[in-house]
Structures are given as C-alpha cells and as structure tokens.
Design an enzyme around this catalytic site. Structure first.
Site, mmCIF file in Angstrom:
data_model
loop_
_atom_site.group_PDB
_atom_site.id
_atom_site.type_symbol
_atom_site.label_atom_id
_atom_site.label_comp_id
_atom_site.label_asym_id
_atom_site.label_seq_id
_atom_site.Cartn_x
_atom_site.Cartn_y
_atom_site.Cartn_z
ATOM 1 N N ASP A 21 0.856 -1.190 0.000
ATOM 2 C CA ASP A 21 0.000 0.000 0.000
ATOM 3 C C ASP A 21 0.887 1.234 0.000
ATOM 4 O O ASP A 21 2.005 1.202 0.519
ATOM 5 C CB ASP A 21 -0.930 0.002 1.228
ATOM 6 C CG ASP A 21 -2.212 0.793 0.964
ATOM 7 O OD1 ASP A 21 -3.297 0.184 0.960
ATOM 8 O OD2 ASP A 21 -2.122 2.025 0.755
ATOM 9 N N LEU A 80 -17.065 -9.774 -2.267
ATOM 10 C CA LEU A 80 -17.300 -9.767 -0.821
ATOM 11 C C LEU A 80 -18.163 -8.582 -0.397
ATOM 12 O O LEU A 80 -18.204 -7.551 -1.070
ATOM 13 C CB LEU A 80 -15.972 -9.745 -0.056
ATOM 14 C CG LEU A 80 -15.054 -8.529 -0.188
ATOM 15 C CD1 LEU A 80 -15.508 -7.365 0.673
ATOM 16 C CD2 LEU A 80 -13.643 -8.927 0.191
ATOM 17 N N ASN A 84 -23.777 -6.317 -8.892
ATOM 18 C CA ASN A 84 -23.994 -5.257 -7.891
ATOM 19 C C ASN A 84 -25.212 -4.413 -8.230
ATOM 20 O O ASN A 84 -26.007 -4.068 -7.357
ATOM 21 C CB ASN A 84 -22.764 -4.340 -7.823
ATOM 22 C CG ASN A 84 -21.858 -4.743 -6.674
ATOM 23 O OD1 ASN A 84 -22.071 -5.763 -6.044
ATOM 24 N ND2 ASN A 84 -20.850 -3.935 -6.412
ATOM 25 N N PHE A 87 -31.973 -9.295 0.169
ATOM 26 C CA PHE A 87 -32.020 -7.943 -0.415
ATOM 27 C C PHE A 87 -33.455 -7.478 -0.659
ATOM 28 O O PHE A 87 -33.733 -6.745 -1.589
ATOM 29 C CB PHE A 87 -31.175 -7.873 -1.700
ATOM 30 C CG PHE A 87 -29.703 -7.890 -1.397
ATOM 31 C CD1 PHE A 87 -28.985 -6.710 -1.352
ATOM 32 C CD2 PHE A 87 -29.061 -9.077 -1.098
ATOM 33 C CE1 PHE A 87 -27.649 -6.718 -1.022
ATOM 34 C CE2 PHE A 87 -27.727 -9.095 -0.761
ATOM 35 C CZ PHE A 87 -27.008 -7.909 -0.720
ATOM 36 N N GLY A 121 -25.973 2.194 0.884
ATOM 37 C CA GLY A 121 -24.821 3.100 0.875
ATOM 38 C C GLY A 121 -23.589 2.263 0.616
ATOM 39 O O GLY A 121 -23.656 1.244 -0.073
ATOM 40 N N CYS A 149 -19.605 0.515 -2.749
ATOM 41 C CA CYS A 149 -19.791 -0.188 -4.027
ATOM 42 C C CYS A 149 -21.091 0.144 -4.751
ATOM 43 O O CYS A 149 -21.046 0.639 -5.881
ATOM 44 C CB CYS A 149 -19.680 -1.690 -3.793
ATOM 45 S SG CYS A 149 -18.023 -2.169 -3.326
HETATM 46 N N1 LIG Z 1 -15.055 -2.464 -0.311
HETATM 47 C C1 LIG Z 1 -15.726 -3.455 -0.842
HETATM 48 O O1 LIG Z 1 -16.620 -4.029 -0.220
HETATM 49 C C2 LIG Z 1 -15.412 -3.951 -2.233
HETATM 50 C C3 LIG Z 1 -16.011 -5.135 -2.697
HETATM 51 C C4 LIG Z 1 -15.738 -5.560 -3.992
HETATM 52 C C5 LIG Z 1 -14.912 -4.814 -4.812
HETATM 53 N N2 LIG Z 1 -14.372 -3.654 -4.334
HETATM 54 C C6 LIG Z 1 -13.512 -2.871 -5.232
HETATM 55 O O2 LIG Z 1 -12.168 -2.982 -4.769
HETATM 56 C C7 LIG Z 1 -11.463 -1.763 -5.054
HETATM 57 C C8 LIG Z 1 -10.850 -1.231 -3.770
HETATM 58 O O3 LIG Z 1 -11.902 -0.935 -2.871
HETATM 59 P P1 LIG Z 1 -11.634 -0.720 -1.314
HETATM 60 O O4 LIG Z 1 -12.948 -0.490 -0.688
HETATM 61 O O5 LIG Z 1 -10.756 -1.803 -0.792
HETATM 62 O O6 LIG Z 1 -10.785 0.652 -1.380
HETATM 63 P P2 LIG Z 1 -9.923 1.329 -0.207
HETATM 64 O O7 LIG Z 1 -9.830 2.758 -0.597
HETATM 65 O O8 LIG Z 1 -10.488 0.962 1.118
HETATM 66 O O9 LIG Z 1 -8.491 0.630 -0.298
HETATM 67 C C9 LIG Z 1 -7.675 0.755 -1.417
HETATM 68 C C10 LIG Z 1 -6.233 0.914 -0.977
HETATM 69 O O10 LIG Z 1 -5.405 1.042 -2.153
HETATM 70 C C11 LIG Z 1 -4.301 1.863 -1.793
HETATM 71 N N3 LIG Z 1 -3.616 2.323 -2.996
HETATM 72 C C12 LIG Z 1 -3.933 3.334 -3.837
HETATM 73 N N4 LIG Z 1 -3.034 3.426 -4.834
HETATM 74 C C13 LIG Z 1 -2.122 2.437 -4.630
HETATM 75 C C14 LIG Z 1 -0.944 2.024 -5.325
HETATM 76 N N5 LIG Z 1 -0.531 2.605 -6.454
HETATM 77 N N6 LIG Z 1 -0.263 0.986 -4.827
HETATM 78 C C15 LIG Z 1 -0.648 0.366 -3.694
HETATM 79 N N7 LIG Z 1 -1.758 0.714 -3.002
HETATM 80 C C16 LIG Z 1 -2.475 1.742 -3.461
HETATM 81 C C17 LIG Z 1 -4.932 2.937 -0.961
HETATM 82 O O11 LIG Z 1 -3.959 3.618 -0.175
HETATM 83 C C18 LIG Z 1 -5.942 2.139 -0.117
HETATM 84 O O12 LIG Z 1 -5.367 1.736 1.107
HETATM 85 C C19 LIG Z 1 -12.477 -0.820 -5.691
HETATM 86 O O13 LIG Z 1 -12.384 -0.900 -7.085
HETATM 87 C C20 LIG Z 1 -13.806 -1.389 -5.235
HETATM 88 O O14 LIG Z 1 -14.855 -1.074 -6.108
HETATM 89 C C21 LIG Z 1 -14.570 -3.215 -3.063
#
Ligand SMILES: NC(=O)c1ccc[n+]([C@@H]2O[C@H](COP(=O)([O-])OP(=O)(O)OC[C@H]3O[C@@H](n4cnc5c(N)ncnc54)[C@H](O)[C@@H]3O)[C@@H](O)[C@H]2O)c1
Length: 418
Positions: A9, A131, A186, A227, A235, A238
């Site tokens: 990260d 997830l 979704n 659902f 909210g 996603c």
């Molecule tokens: N949160 C969910 O429930 C969920 C579920 C399915 C899919 N997603 C998808 O997963 C992706 C991430 O979502 P999230 O909720 O985990 O986001 P988040 O913002 O919580 O976490 C993403 C992380 O990526 C890091 N990051 C950014 N640029 C980076 C780089 N160049 N190298 C390394 N790390 C880097 C950020 O610092 C952050 O910690 C999104 O596309 C989202 O749509 C999320």
C-alpha cells in the site's frame, strides 16, 4: 491457502499498523486471520521489492466515481506503471478493483507498451471481488463463485492454481464478460433494494406492511428472500458508485440502462425518507435535539462511504438541530466529517437523553436488542423514526412512544400528544 503474500500500500500508516498486527479497518474475523497467517504474510510500501519476483499481482486499488459518475482509473493506471517498472519476470496481473468493461484490454495494452523490448510479459486477468463489508472474511473464504476472465490458457492455469484450495465454483470466461459480471451483479442487488423500497413507500400509502409483502415475495425461489429488506436505502463503497459507473458507461455507448438509472434516483430520495416523516411532527428542526443511532452504512463495518447518516446529519445541523450520535465502530471516521459539530455518545441511552426525536440509521445488534421502553424513559419527546425496521410492530404498542418505520403502519402511543 499456503501462498506467500505481500500486501502493498502507498499509505504508510496502514502498512505500519498492519506490521504492528493492528487492523486499520473493522471487519469480523480479520484480525484472527491475519494473526494465523503471519508467517506467510508481510506488508510493505516498497512496491518495487514486492512486485519484483511476484508470480501473481492483484490490483485492488480504489476506483472512485468522478463528478460525472464514471469510474476514475487513475489509481489503477498508476499501479500498472509501478508494476511494469518493477517486475523482473513474467507474471499474471489479476484486476480485483471494479473497473469499467474494456479496462483489462486498456491496461494489457499499457503493459505491452511499457514492457516492449524487455522480454517480459504481464498477462492481465479480470478477477472481480464479490465480498460484502461486514462479512468480508466469510464471503472471501466461502465465495458463491470465483470469476476469472481471460482468454489466455497460461493465465487461466496460474489463476486456477491460486484458487486451488477454495471450494467455491470457479467460472472462467472472457475478460470483458468477467468485468461486466461485477457491475451487473452489484447493480441487480441495488435494483432489488430500490424496488422493495418503492414497494415500501407504496405500503405506507396503502396500509400494507412491507415486511409481510417481502416475506410473501421472498418465498418464491425465483425471487429469493435476500435484499428484500426495506429501509432508507443502500450506501457503502460499491452500490452507489457501481450503479453510477454502469449508468455512465451505458449512456456513453448510447444504450442507457433505464432500470439502473431508476435505482440511482430511488435511492437518492429514499435516504432522506426519515426526515420527510419527521416533518409530520416538527415543521422545522431548529432547536431540536436529535439522537442518531448508527452512523456506519451497515452493521459490522466502520465504513461511512455514502452512508445515509452523513446526508441526514448534514440536513439536521444545517437546520439548527443538536445531534447526539451513537455508533459502536464508526465514530472516529465520522469525526473526520464533523469533528465538533456532533455530540458523540458512549452509550445509546446517553444519545437518547432529552432527545426530541431519534433516527435509526444502522441496525446494529445493540439497537435491535434495545427494549422500546428505553426510548420512552430517556427521551424528552419519544418520537422514534426507524430507517432499518429494527423492531416488530407488535412490541411497539403500549411502549409509550411514537414509532415509524419504512413501509409499515405507524404506532402512536402518545395519543396525539406529541
Ligand atoms: N469495499 C468493498 O466491499 C469492495 C467489494 C468488492 C470490490 N471492491 C472494489 O475494490 C477496489 C478497492 O476498494 P476498497 O474499498 O478496498 O478501497 P480502499 O480505498 O479501502 O483501499 C484501497 C487501498 O489502495 C491503496 N492504494 C492506492 N493506490 C495504490 C498504489 N498505487 N499501490 C498500492 N496501493 C495503493 C490505498 O492507499 C488504499 O489503502 C475498488 O475498485 C472497489 O470497487 C470493493
């Protein structure tokens, strides 16, 4: 599953806390899982070292919405550049971030250009994540399906190896289809929620009970009972952005998906439904003390992204109300929005103290298990507006409160003396 994993990260504080065995987010079972796997799991900000000899690199960076609703790919494209500069052997790039259809092609092209002449190859695979926050560990370990989009036999074999230890069905398909499965799934769930919320609003008008309607609908296996819970809308990180992104994309291709557009509009209105109901009791909110129970967008998480609480609290504060809020996990995150404007309470009872109205935003177990008498005993005017239908209506009669929920009959135990 026995793989050696390096978590990368750019956020130093996240990496530092993970290296201290502290989890930077709240997610049931995650701390235990991290502890159990310490020997094969490390965290670093040194991406060059992490990517150098990796066989598979998962891209899970954010894809937030832009002002026009489209997905912002700048984090994905930055990560692609960092990976291309760092790898020293061939690898598979599994895109877990939710990305618009065609992004896999775009970044494959970017890799091919950046690696041209190096003799290295990075094969891009779509591997969307399904997830849910609040049950992420369980969902990941026992996924309903694992979707892998690739046309490359080699990449397919590598990904099959990654997921060998999982019992979930693995669905292989082409890359664009895999990308669309994520949005289509979704947005379908968002649509289901928006639909039941519209049915609930109709129940309000017609004297029907949405819980009973949902029970009747959900018994049909073609519909399914999940659902179908009415409330003040979805909210999280996603559904809001993924509906807007698909809406943008479909418009871009001149094939507007009207159902998704409808879900977006219905949800935006639904988020403020409790305040609409509140106007039956108060012409304006100035000078009122309002208890807000639950800030997180759903129970089991401290995530506030697109949580209805943010919009509702903003309206209340703007109108001159005093807000007393309770949440077991999300207070620290909420303080980033409102460091001092909101009174944060340690207990539900404290939040309810002398309140003129209570808004229930999140169905945390502590809220669901609350005896209705607590509202009557603690609040100045026990008007309880429940955005998550936490309580059976039977238990509300005789409790000495006004209780309104979504799509169910109102209970007024104060006999009009509000
Ligand atoms: N949160 C969910 O429930 C969920 C579920 C399915 C899919 N997603 C998808 O997963 C992706 C991430 O979502 P999230 O909720 O985990 O986001 P988040 O913002 O919580 O976490 C993403 C992380 O990526 C890091 N990051 C950014 N640029 C980076 C780089 N160049 N190298 C390394 N790390 C880097 C950020 O610092 C952050 O910690 C999104 O596309 C989202 O749509 C999320």
């Amino acid at each position: 599953m026995g793989h050696a994993v390096v978590g990368v990260d750019i956020d130093e504080s996240k990496v530092a806390s993970l290296n201290r065995s502290e989890c930077p987010i709240f997610e049931p079972g995650l701390v235990e899982l991290l502890d159990e796997n310490r020997s094969r799991l490390t965290f670093t900000t040194d991406f060059e070292r992490a990517y150098r000899a990796a066989q598979v690199i998962f891209i899970s960076v954010p894809t937030p919405e832009k002002a026009d609703g489209s997905a912002n790919l700048k984090y994905v494209l930055t990560a692609v550049g960092q990976i291309a500069r760092s790898i020293t052997s061939a690898c598979v790039i599994a895109v877990k971030s939710t990305v618009p259809i065609g992004t896999g092609d775009r970044i494959q092209h970017q890799f091919d250009g950046l690696l041209d002449g190096t003799g290295l190859r990075a094969e891009v695979v779509s591997n969307p994540e399904f997830l849910s926050q609040g049950s992420a560990v369980e969902d990941m370990l026992h996924a309903s399906r694992i979707v892998i989009g690739t046309e490359s036999e080699h990449a397919r074999d590598v990904m099959a190896c990654v997921y060998e230890g999982f019992s979930s069905p693995v669905l292989f398909m082409n890359r664009r289809s895999a990308e669309l499965v994520k949005y289509a799934s979704n947005d379908f769930l968002a649509l289901k929620i928006a639909y039941v919320n519209e049915i609930a609003n109709l129940c309000d008008m017609l004297g029907a009970d949405v819980d009973e309607v949902s029970r009747g609908m959900g018994a049909d296996p073609r519909i399914g009972d999940r659902f179908l819970r009415a409330g003040i809308g979805y909210g999280g990180s996603c559904f809001p952005k993924d509906t807007k992104a698909l809406h943008w994309l479909s418009n871009f291709h001149d094939r507007e998906i009207k159902t998704v557009k409808a879900a977006i509009e219905v949800n935006a209105k639904q988020k403020l439904m409790l305040l609409k109901k509140a106007q039956r009791y108060y012409a304006d909110f100035e000078g009122l003390t309002v208890a807000v129970l639950g800030l997180a967008f759903k129970p089991g998480t401290d995530d506030l992204r697109e949580a209805p609480s943010i919009e509702n609290v903003a309206v209340l504060l703007d109108a001159g109300a005093t807000v007393r809020a309770w949440d077991p996990c999300a207070v620290e995150n909420f303080k980033r929005h409102y460091p001092s404007e909101v009174t944060y309470c340690e207990t539900i009872e404290d939040a309810l103290k002398d309140a003129d109205m209570c808004l229930i935003m999140t169905e945390w177990p502590e809220v669901v298990q609350l005896a209705p008498s607590v509202f009557a005993e603690t609040m100045r005017h026990p008007i309880v507006l429940d955005g998550r239908n936490c309580y059976p209506l039977d238990g509300m009669a005789g409790s000495g409160i006004v209780y309104e929920s979504i799509g169910r009959r109102a209970v007024n135990d104060l006999g009009g003396g509000v």
